[in-house]
Design a protein around this motif. Sequence first.
Motif, short mmCIF file in Angstrom:
data_model
loop_
_atom_site.label_atom_id
_atom_site.label_comp_id
_atom_site.label_asym_id
_atom_site.label_seq_id
_atom_site.Cartn_x
_atom_site.Cartn_y
_atom_site.Cartn_z
N ARG A 136 0.93 -1.14 -0.21
CA ARG A 136 -0.30 -0.18 0.21
C ARG A 136 1.23 1.14 0.02
O ARG A 136 1.79 1.52 0.80
N ARG A 137 0.76 2.20 -0.46
CA ARG A 137 0.99 3.83 -0.52
C ARG A 137 0.95 4.76 0.64
O ARG A 137 -0.32 4.27 1.28
N GLY A 178 6.09 3.63 1.09
CA GLY A 178 4.92 3.10 1.40
C GLY A 178 5.51 1.63 2.11
O GLY A 178 6.15 1.52 2.77
#
Length: 140
Positions: A42-43, A51
């Motif tokens: 995920r960012r 991330g």
Amino acid sequence: MELDVQPIEVWEANIADQPGGLAHALEALDDAGVDIQFIVARRGQAPSGRGQVLVTPLRGDHQIAAAAHAGFHIPEHIYAIRVCGHSRTGLVTGLPGMIAGLGINLHGYTASTVGREFVAYIAADSESDIDRVVQALRQL
């Protein structure tokens, strides 16, 4: 319903939020021969530029050393299990409600169904919460 419930160690690393950031983090694991079964990336919140990637499993000293060298570590705040079995309608969507009924707040939940099989990765904030989830799942 018989479910395969296994405790797992989740490994975490921060990655660059740029093209190739995830690929670079995973290359070290590939080079060490790690057979990753689960990846979530995920960012971070903008504009952090970072991330996060979570992976499991790592096995043996060689894989663990390679992962540590690449910046992976076991977070102290994640206790997790993997649940596998035959899927049925409402199972992957119903598990969070069952866990909520135990008074447990999930740290994370990821589930997928392929054909007639499902796999879910369930994380909680404490070992005792995960133990309670395991007990409840084994009674299904």
